[in-house]
Scaffold this active site. Structure first.
Site, PDB file in Angstrom:
ATOM      1  N   THR A   1       0.882  -1.382  -0.243  1.00 37.68           N
ATOM      2  CA  THR A   1       0.190   0.209  -0.058  1.00 37.68           C
ATOM      3  C   THR A   1       0.813   1.573  -0.153  1.00 37.68           C
ATOM      4  O   THR A   1       0.668   2.059  -0.820  1.00 37.68           O
ATOM      5  CB  THR A   1      -1.063  -0.198   1.259  1.00 37.68           C
TER       6      THR A   1
ATOM      7  N   SER B   1       1.388  -7.648  -1.174  1.00 34.79           N
ATOM      8  CA  SER B   1       2.338  -8.808  -0.037  1.00 34.79           C
ATOM      9  C   SER B   1       1.564  -9.970  -0.059  1.00 34.79           C
ATOM     10  O   SER B   1       1.906 -10.493   0.019  1.00 34.79           O
ATOM     11  CB  SER B   1       2.772  -7.883   1.333  1.00 34.79           C
TER      12      SER B   1
ATOM     13  N   THR C   1       1.730  -4.329   4.042  1.00 33.62           N
ATOM     14  CA  THR C   1       1.925  -4.592   5.103  1.00 33.62           C
ATOM     15  C   THR C   1       1.390  -5.751   6.108  1.00 33.62           C
ATOM     16  O   THR C   1       0.821  -6.656   7.062  1.00 33.62           O
ATOM     17  CB  THR C   1       0.726  -3.062   6.395  1.00 33.62           C
ATOM     18  N   ASP C   2       0.059  -6.510   4.909  1.00 34.64           N
ATOM     19  CA  ASP C   2      -0.292  -7.392   5.168  1.00 34.64           C
ATOM     20  C   ASP C   2       0.597  -8.870   5.849  1.00 34.64           C
ATOM     21  O   ASP C   2      -0.427  -9.531   6.310  1.00 34.64           O
ATOM     22  CB  ASP C   2      -1.378  -7.763   3.583  1.00 34.64           C
TER      23      ASP C   2
HETATM   24  C1  SIN Z   1      -0.290  -5.525   1.138  1.00 42.28           C
HETATM   25  O1  SIN Z   1      -0.454  -6.234   2.279  1.00 42.28           O
HETATM   26  O2  SIN Z   1       0.434  -5.144  -0.018  1.00 42.28           O
HETATM   27  C2  SIN Z   1      -1.469  -4.414   0.933  1.00 42.28           C
HETATM   28  C3  SIN Z   1      -2.033  -3.963   1.828  1.00 42.28           C
HETATM   29  C4  SIN Z   1      -1.056  -3.128   2.587  1.00 42.28           C
HETATM   30  O3  SIN Z   1       0.119  -2.759   2.524  1.00 42.28           O
HETATM   31  O4  SIN Z   1      -1.570  -2.154   3.936  1.00 42.28           O
END
Ligand code: SIN
Length: 318
Positions: free
Chosen positions: A14, A61, A94-95
């Protein structure tokens, strides 16, 4: 005086996400912007460090897997081996940050800082959190404050230990502040104390071509134990059970677990609560383990590494 040299490895997420509406925080395309575009949004970064950039992939991710993890670990490891590089920063979604961070933490040599960062809001959003997170990550890396602390993540002004990182909220800006991973602050960069750094094995990385299948099964009240046999029949070498409470195995799962153990499958009792430790029980031993302080996602990665390296299955547990 010359600035510290920081190597930035951008992998998507993100933090590199874009939406067509600056108010959109949940509908956007992750992994849209390249690493150099992220850096252009924070010109101050060049006062803290001399920065080189690499972009091995640019993905959400959720779409990463063991192949990406090993590639990332090799890229970070080569950068750390370069005498001209003082620290490495990795941008990531983050995921599944907790999986990648855990794997890097176990496979990289101690010494030079490795700082991961991410964002909950896309780069196109008003009040996007990515630029400040990245600027702080670069400053933390350049400061050397986390040298010897293992891999860390800098998010929302906090420094988190990779070994304890857990994403605990689906959309809040402080998504990583619901566990016990925070070990310091990013402005100014500093640690609250000397964090515990669990077992690392940098020599393992050169021996890993691929990682074995390890499944995580989420066990609810009344969940059917035949999922275990299905996982084994599809090639899982180990299974992490995401169990209620303190890794409490329902009576109805007992036979299936014993059959799995008899088939040489490793079974780990983890907790679905998201915090705390899973304590050992009298029945543990042989191929049945308690996850200890590891969450289910980390226990899965720990098992993949240990099994691939021919180590005891709980080698990376603590
Ligand atoms: C991801 O994990 O690539 C999408 C969500 C995020 O980064 O918050």
């Amino acid at each position: 005086m010359s600035l510290p040299r920081v190597h930035l490895i951008a992998t998507g997420g993100t933090i590199a996400g874009v939406a067509d509406d600056p108010a959109a925080t949940t509908r956007y395309q992750a992994g849209s912007l390249a690493g150099h575009a992220l850096l252009e949004s924070i010109p101050e970064a060049h006062r803290a460090a001399s920065i080189s950039i690499a972009q091995p992939f640019n993905l959400d991710s959720k779409d990463l897997g063991p192949g990406h993890w090993l590639q990332l670990a090799r890229d970070v490891s080569s950068a750390l081996a370069d005498p001209a590089v003082d620290a490495v920063v990795v941008t990531h979604g983050t995921d599944t940050l907790e999986e990648s961070a855990f794997l890097l933490d176990r496979l990289l040599p101690p010494g030079k800082p490795v700082v991961m960062t991410c964002a909950m809001r896309p780069a196109s959003a008003h009040s996007a959190d990515g630029p400040l997170n990245l600027l702080h990550a670069l400053r933390v890396a350049a400061s050397g404050a986390t040298r010897e602390a293992g891999v860390v993540a800098v998010v929302n002004e906090r420094i988190h230990a990779a070994s304890r990182l857990r994403k605990g909220h689906s959309h809040a800006l402080d998504a990583f502040e619901h566990g016990d991973s925070a070990i310091g602050w990013s402005d100014p960069p500093g640690l609250d104390g000397r964090p515990e750094v669990p077992a690392r094995m940098p020599s393992l990385l050169g021996r890993l071509d691929e990682l074995p299948r390890v499944d995580v099964l989420w066990v609810g009240a009344g969940s059917e134990p035949d999922l275990l046999a299905a996982s084994i029949s599809h090639g899982a070498r180990a299974i992490v059970l995401c169990l209620p409470g303190n890794g409490s195995l329902p009576e109805t799962w007992s036979d299936a677990v014993h059959k799995a153990l008899a088939c040489h499958t490793v079974v780990v009792r983890a907790s679905r609560t998201g915090r705390g430790r899973v304590a050992r029980q009298p029945d543990d031993g042989g191929r049945l383990f308690a996850a200890g302080r590891l969450g289910p996602a980390q226990a899965r990665v720990a098992l993949m590494l240990a099994l691939a390296g021919g180590l005891a299955p709980d080698h990376f547990f603590y």
